[in-house]
Design an enzyme around this catalytic site. Structure first.
Site, short mmCIF file in Angstrom:
data_model
loop_
_atom_site.label_atom_id
_atom_site.label_comp_id
_atom_site.label_asym_id
_atom_site.label_seq_id
_atom_site.Cartn_x
_atom_site.Cartn_y
_atom_site.Cartn_z
N TYR A 464 12.36 12.63 37.42
CA TYR A 464 12.79 13.59 36.40
C TYR A 464 11.68 14.58 36.06
O TYR A 464 11.42 14.86 34.89
CB TYR A 464 13.29 12.88 35.14
CG TYR A 464 14.28 11.78 35.40
CD1 TYR A 464 15.25 11.91 36.41
CD2 TYR A 464 14.28 10.61 34.66
CE1 TYR A 464 16.17 10.90 36.66
CE2 TYR A 464 15.20 9.59 34.90
CZ TYR A 464 16.14 9.74 35.90
OH TYR A 464 17.04 8.74 36.15
N HIS A 465 11.06 15.14 37.10
CA HIS A 465 9.98 16.11 36.92
C HIS A 465 10.28 17.42 37.65
O HIS A 465 9.46 17.92 38.42
CB HIS A 465 8.66 15.53 37.45
CG HIS A 465 8.23 14.27 36.78
ND1 HIS A 465 7.30 13.41 37.34
CD2 HIS A 465 8.58 13.72 35.59
CE1 HIS A 465 7.12 12.37 36.53
NE2 HIS A 465 7.88 12.55 35.47
N PRO A 466 11.44 18.04 37.43
CA PRO A 466 11.72 19.30 38.13
C PRO A 466 10.85 20.43 37.59
O PRO A 466 10.54 20.49 36.41
CB PRO A 466 13.21 19.55 37.81
CG PRO A 466 13.42 18.87 36.48
CD PRO A 466 12.53 17.66 36.51
#
Length: 549
Positions: A464-466
């Site tokens: 969850y690190h876009p």
């Protein structure tokens, strides 16, 4: 409604900018589609798996079918609440490595090297337990703490890293990231210390900030200048004017979407959707990056894991203790030990990260079938794969098309195999021998390259690190979207400041560098000189050219 600045998005960077702009006496409106962060699901650190799985707080995005992952669609949570993703994330605090920011500067983000950004990290921090000055800040709005590490598994993991030949670091957010040590978190006095708690609520107290709940449809641009934001509050759209500037801080998924809906983006793509072109910027929505990870899970010989509380009665006890005292297991995110290592000789700085957790459980709350166990989240930090965010239609309410192209570069497979094999070696060390019964996942039968690749194809998940979808660079760079002062190239009066502007993904979790971007952007918006560059020299393993550890 009258404001000098209108910010779209009350997330990590947006809250930081609102705080600094109102502190300077400017009138600010922040537009946020989500609502309140009140209640235990967000404020209790141990409840972190709940808000990111609740439509009340999450945009509910998914990727398109990922061709290199067997056509799987992966969830991509983004915060839809004040505080943005800092209100639904795992609360892990990682600045990134010094070399990450020097890489940014080398890619055209002039003035964003490590010496330039370190003063902003110090300004934003109130560090409790870190290395101290001159590396850490101690009077900023963002409290950063360490868990008690009361469970013996945390220190066993750190000592296993040491036994495997890796360094132990006093402070991975200080001089030396490489090594094993205590993990840091945005938790303060037993509560999630989100950007809303640290920045937005104090900004509201100044009287210069108004938070408006609504759905931003597009930026209004007249004669090449941004003049306001078109907003939908459930009725007819209306415009909130900005006397000075509009600032987009809506996430690396929604910010490029807003730019394109406003006529800023790849000309051919906008033409497909009948959107009038304002500025042809082919980099809008391109350069999408993320961290993938796997959970390596192990059965425990001893019943000392958090599994003993993974029942209705145990959760009720933890919740009650937290509600009345803000203490106990509910006051921790349970990520209290970590590691950063290099995958090979010739790798200058860490490219594998570890989050250790004293239970075998997924983000969606599903535990391993075998009961007592523990796990480490791990994966490569600098994937070469790149994806995109594009429009599904010209309807502002339509979800963006998200394609990460995960594992599309062959090097990603090799990097993940290395991570798995190095991790197995660490868990085989003596400090973990009293605790490891056997490997649950991937499992001892999964050994060959082909077997590991099949496991990865089925089990890798987003961390969850876009980021990266509106890359910062020089104005002469055709793929840059914002210049080094976060001004959108080709439009006056419009800035963008959030994780979209990262030229390359940073080591570790992205909340800290996203807040830093908001802090530094605020000085550019105010026309202030940047803080004086720091002269601290980070530690780089002197044997990195010839040794893996």
């Amino acid at each position: 409604m009258h404001a000098d600045y209108v910010i779209i998005g009350a997330g990590s960077a947006g809250c930081a900018m609102a705080y600094r702009l109102t502190e300077a006496g400017k009138r600010v409106i922040v537009i946020e589609h989500g609502g309140s962060d009140a209640g235990p699901f967000i404020q209790m650190p141990a409840a972190l798996s709940y808000p990111m799985n609740m439509g009340l707080y999450d945009w509910g995005y998914q990727t398109e079918a990922e061709p290199h992952l067997g056509g799987r669609r992966l969830v991509t949570p983004r915060g839809k609440v004040i505080g943005g993703s800092s209100s639904i994330n795992g609360m892990v605090y990682v600045r990134g490595h010094a070399c990450d920011f020097d890489t940014w500067a080398g890619m055209g983000a002039d003035g964003w090297g490590y010496a330039d950004v370190l003063p902003y990290f110090r300004r934003m921090e109130n560090s409790h337990g870190g290395q101290g000055a001159p590396w850490r800040g101690t009077d900023g709005p963002l409290h950063v703490t360490r868990g008690p590490r009361a469970n013996p598994l945390f220190n066993a993991f750190i000592e296993a890293g040491r036994a495997a030949g890796y360094p132990v670091t006093e402070d991975y957010n200080g001089q030396q990231q490489e090594g094993f040590g205590a993990m840091e978190a945005t938790i303060w006095k037993g509560r999630r210390w989100s950007a809303a708690n640290a920045y937005l609520k104090p900004a509201l107290a100044t009287g210069n900030l108004q938070v408006v709940r609504g759905f931003a449809r597009r930026v209004v641009i007249e004669n090449g200048r941004a003049t306001g934001v078109e907003l939908d509050q459930g009725g007819a759209p209306f415009v909130i004017p900005a006397a000075r500037e509009v600032i987009i801080a809506a996430s690396s998924l929604n910010s490029p979407k807003l730019l394109m809906l406003s006529g800023i983006g790849p000309a051919a793509h906008l033409a497909e959707h009948g959107i009038a072109l304002v500025a042809d910027r082919p980099g809008v929505g391109a350069n999408l990056q993320d961290h993938l990870e796997i959970y390596m899970q192990f059965a425990s010989k001893k019943p000392i894991t958090l599994y003993k509380y993974w029942n209705l009665w145990g959760k009720a006890l933890i919740g009650a203790q937290w509600l009345f005292t803000r203490r106990g297991l509910g006051a921790s995110n349970q990520f209290e030990a970590c590691g950063f290592i290099r995958s090979d000789a010739g790798v200058e700085y860490p490219d594998i990260q570890y989050h250790f957790l004293p239970i075998a459980v997924r983000y969606d709350g599903k535990t391993a079938a075998e009961g007592h166990g523990f796990q480490v989240h791990t994966g490569p930090m600098r994937s070469r794969s790149r994806g995109s965010v594009t429009l599904r239609s010209s309807d502002p309410k339509a979800d963006p098309v998200i394609r990460f192209n995960y594992m599309s570069d062959p090097s990603d497979w090799e990097d993940f195999r290395k991570a798995i094999r190095l991790t197995r070696e660490i868990f085989a060390q003596a400090p973990m021998a009293d605790f490891v019964q056997h490997e649950i996942q991937p499992g001892p039968a999964c050994q060959s390259d082909e077997e590991l690749d099949a496991f990865l194809r089925d089990h890798v998940e987003s961390a969850y690190h876009p980021c990266g979808t509106a890359r910062m660079g020089r104005r002469s760079d055709p793929m840059a979207v914002v210049d080094p002062e976060c001004r959108v190239i080709g439009v006056d009066g419009l800035r963008l400041a959030d994780s979209s502007v990262f030229p390359q993904i940073t080591n570790g979790n992205l909340n800290a560098p996203s807040i830093m971007v908001g802090e530094k952007a605020a000085d550019h918006i105010l026309g202030r000189p940047a803080l004086a560059p720091a002269n601290q020299q980070p530690w780089i393993n002197p044997a990195w050219r010839t040794a893996q550890r």
